[in-house]
Write a protein that holds these residues in place. Structure first.
Motif, mmCIF file in Angstrom:
data_model
loop_
_atom_site.group_PDB
_atom_site.id
_atom_site.type_symbol
_atom_site.label_atom_id
_atom_site.label_comp_id
_atom_site.label_asym_id
_atom_site.label_seq_id
_atom_site.Cartn_x
_atom_site.Cartn_y
_atom_site.Cartn_z
ATOM 1 N N HIS A 184 0.840 -1.189 0.000
ATOM 2 C CA HIS A 184 0.000 0.000 0.000
ATOM 3 C C HIS A 184 0.881 1.247 0.000
ATOM 4 O O HIS A 184 1.973 1.233 0.567
ATOM 5 N N PRO A 185 0.399 2.350 -0.599
ATOM 6 C CA PRO A 185 1.201 3.589 -0.598
ATOM 7 C C PRO A 185 1.195 4.312 0.742
ATOM 8 O O PRO A 185 2.122 5.061 1.045
ATOM 9 N N GLU A 186 0.149 4.124 1.557
ATOM 10 C CA GLU A 186 0.024 4.816 2.840
ATOM 11 C C GLU A 186 -0.550 3.856 3.873
ATOM 12 O O GLU A 186 -1.365 2.985 3.538
ATOM 13 N N PRO A 187 -0.193 4.017 5.161
ATOM 14 C CA PRO A 187 -0.820 3.179 6.190
ATOM 15 C C PRO A 187 -2.328 3.361 6.255
ATOM 16 O O PRO A 187 -3.058 2.417 6.595
ATOM 17 N N ALA A 188 -2.822 4.556 5.936
ATOM 18 C CA ALA A 188 -4.264 4.810 5.980
ATOM 19 C C ALA A 188 -5.027 3.983 4.957
ATOM 20 O O ALA A 188 -6.255 3.832 5.069
ATOM 21 N N ASP A 189 -4.330 3.446 3.947
ATOM 22 C CA ASP A 189 -4.983 2.626 2.928
ATOM 23 C C ASP A 189 -5.194 1.180 3.378
ATOM 24 O O ASP A 189 -5.858 0.415 2.677
ATOM 25 N N VAL A 190 -4.615 0.800 4.504
ATOM 26 C CA VAL A 190 -4.750 -0.573 5.004
ATOM 27 C C VAL A 190 -6.090 -0.705 5.717
ATOM 28 O O VAL A 190 -6.347 -0.011 6.702
ATOM 29 N N ARG A 191 -6.945 -1.588 5.223
ATOM 30 C CA ARG A 191 -8.324 -1.665 5.717
ATOM 31 C C ARG A 191 -8.496 -2.648 6.869
ATOM 32 O O ARG A 191 -9.365 -2.464 7.719
ATOM 33 N N GLN A 192 -7.714 -3.710 6.913
ATOM 34 C CA GLN A 192 -7.843 -4.691 7.982
ATOM 35 C C GLN A 192 -6.816 -4.403 9.073
ATOM 36 O O GLN A 192 -5.670 -4.026 8.784
ATOM 37 N N PRO A 193 -7.187 -4.573 10.336
ATOM 38 C CA PRO A 193 -6.245 -4.301 11.428
ATOM 39 C C PRO A 193 -5.003 -5.189 11.335
ATOM 40 O O PRO A 193 -5.036 -6.277 10.756
ATOM 41 N N VAL A 194 -3.937 -4.703 11.939
ATOM 42 C CA VAL A 194 -2.675 -5.454 11.961
ATOM 43 C C VAL A 194 -2.284 -5.719 13.415
ATOM 44 O O VAL A 194 -2.646 -4.978 14.332
ATOM 45 N N TRP A 195 -1.525 -6.785 13.606
ATOM 46 C CA TRP A 195 -1.077 -7.169 14.947
ATOM 47 C C TRP A 195 0.096 -6.313 15.418
ATOM 48 O O TRP A 195 0.204 -5.961 16.591
ATOM 49 N N ALA A 196 0.983 -5.969 14.486
ATOM 50 C CA ALA A 196 2.179 -5.226 14.866
ATOM 51 C C ALA A 196 2.646 -4.380 13.696
ATOM 52 O O ALA A 196 2.333 -4.663 12.537
ATOM 53 N N VAL A 197 3.409 -3.331 14.029
ATOM 54 C CA VAL A 197 3.950 -2.427 13.020
ATOM 55 C C VAL A 197 5.419 -2.179 13.302
ATOM 56 O O VAL A 197 5.810 -1.906 14.445
ATOM 57 N N LEU A 198 6.248 -2.277 12.274
ATOM 58 C CA LEU A 198 7.621 -1.782 12.310
ATOM 59 C C LEU A 198 7.616 -0.507 11.483
ATOM 60 O O LEU A 198 7.469 -0.548 10.266
ATOM 61 N N ASP A 199 7.753 0.624 12.176
ATOM 62 C CA ASP A 199 7.631 1.917 11.500
ATOM 63 C C ASP A 199 8.999 2.551 11.293
ATOM 64 O O ASP A 199 9.700 2.863 12.253
ATOM 65 N N ASN A 200 9.343 2.774 10.034
ATOM 66 C CA ASN A 200 10.605 3.417 9.665
ATOM 67 C C ASN A 200 10.444 4.882 9.298
ATOM 68 O O ASN A 200 11.442 5.545 9.010
ATOM 69 N N VAL A 201 9.223 5.395 9.282
ATOM 70 C CA VAL A 201 8.945 6.697 8.672
ATOM 71 C C VAL A 201 8.639 7.771 9.698
ATOM 72 O O VAL A 201 9.097 8.913 9.584
#
Length: 311
Positions: A184-201
């Motif tokens: 996806h181009p942006e995190p806001a475009d992800v529609r289903q929840p995620v368990w964890a995030v590794l954020d580099n931005v």
């Protein structure tokens, strides 16, 4: 010896100096002749800061060959190929304790090995902090970068459903080839929840990625490539509607000074050498062309790692 040193009057704030003092290894340190280094945004930005004195030698990542084994018998033997992490990597020689180096196959490409230390170790250690990810949705922001590419590959191998976030649409097929299930181009475009995030931005990416967490989920902040503030509104921090018990964790690879990275460096080096991990080299050249690499990195034109061949 020769080394890249901070020089605020030169392009990229670095110059190749010819007369830098050679390191004098302590009894527990191995002397390594460096063959290749890779650049990380943190150290490149450090070189541009006015408070970093001229003449400073920076650089965390380096790969090379042992030219003198540690006097106390720790570490690898003379002639072994190694990958190292430390603070003075952009030089022909570096003295490294056993805990900060790993061994590699003799025929391994030193340039590929040089991408491993900060990017590979960061991805590996953050994924371990997340706990078991088998069958769980894991988001990686900045997935086209050095840490991001390693994280996508390692998370996929651990059995996660990998949700990669990259603003460059041309990277989608490459990220899927590395193991991403969604791009996806942006995190806001992800529609289903995620368990964890590794954020580099960081910045708004972090805010939107945190909003995508399911109950009990964790976001680990690794990088801040956006250089933007992350502003969390009160509503984002609400715990209703299945949003309870979410957390944001900070990360610093060298946060525990006594950590022994040797086994992880060795494993990562062998995986890269065997072709089971793609180092993602997007720029490579002799270290005489360091200004080009720094310009490309600061201009955010790189998708992956920049490697300088020493010598």
């Amino acid at each position: 010896m020769r080394a890249l040193v901070v020089d605020h009057a030169s392009p990229g704030h670095l110059t190749l100096a010819e007369d830098v003092p050679e390191p004098r290894p302590a009894a527990h340190e191995t002397l390594v002749r460096v063959e290749a280094v890779s650049l990380n945004s943190g150290e490149v930005h450090a070189a541009t800061r006015p408070e970093t004195p001229d003449g400073t030698v920076l650089g965390w990542d380096a790969a090379g060959v042992v030219v003198r084994a540690a006097a106390d018998g720790s570490g690898p033997a003379e002639g072994e190929r190694v990958v190292t992490v430390g603070y003075t990597g952009w030089a022909e020689l570096r003295a490294v304790p056993a805990a900060l180096l790993g061994t590699a196959p003799q025929d391994a490409d030193p340039g590929a090995l040089g991408t491993v230390p900060v990017a590979g170790l960061s991805a590996l250690h953050v994924l371990r902090r997340m706990g078991p990810v088998l069958g769980r949705r894991v988001m990686v922001t900045g997935a086209s970068g050095g840490v991001g590419r390693y994280a996508v590959q390692l998370a996929a191998r651990a059995g996660a459903h990998v949700v990669a976030v990259s603003r460059d649409p041309e990277r989608a097929d490459a990220l899927r080839a590395l193991g991403a299930h969604e791009v996806h181009p942006e995190p806001a475009d992800v529609r289903q929840p995620v368990w964890a995030v590794l954020d580099n931005v960081g910045g708004p990416h972090l805010v939107d990625a945190f909003a995508a967490l399911e109950a009990g989920g964790t976001l680990v902040s690794v990088g801040r490539s956006s250089r933007a503030d992350a502003v969390l509104s009160p509503d984002v921090l609400l715990g209703d509607g299945g949003r309870h018990d979410r957390s944001i964790r900070t990360f610093f690879l060298f946060g525990d000074p006594g950590t022994d990275f040797s086994a992880d460096l060795t494993w990562l080096a062998h995986e890269v050498a065997a072709g089971r991990l793609d180092p993602g080299i997007s720029w490579r050249g002799p270290w005489t062309r360091h200004a080009e690499a720094v310009e490309a990195l600061l201009g955010r034109r790189l998708h992956g790692k920049a490697v300088l061949d020493v010598g």
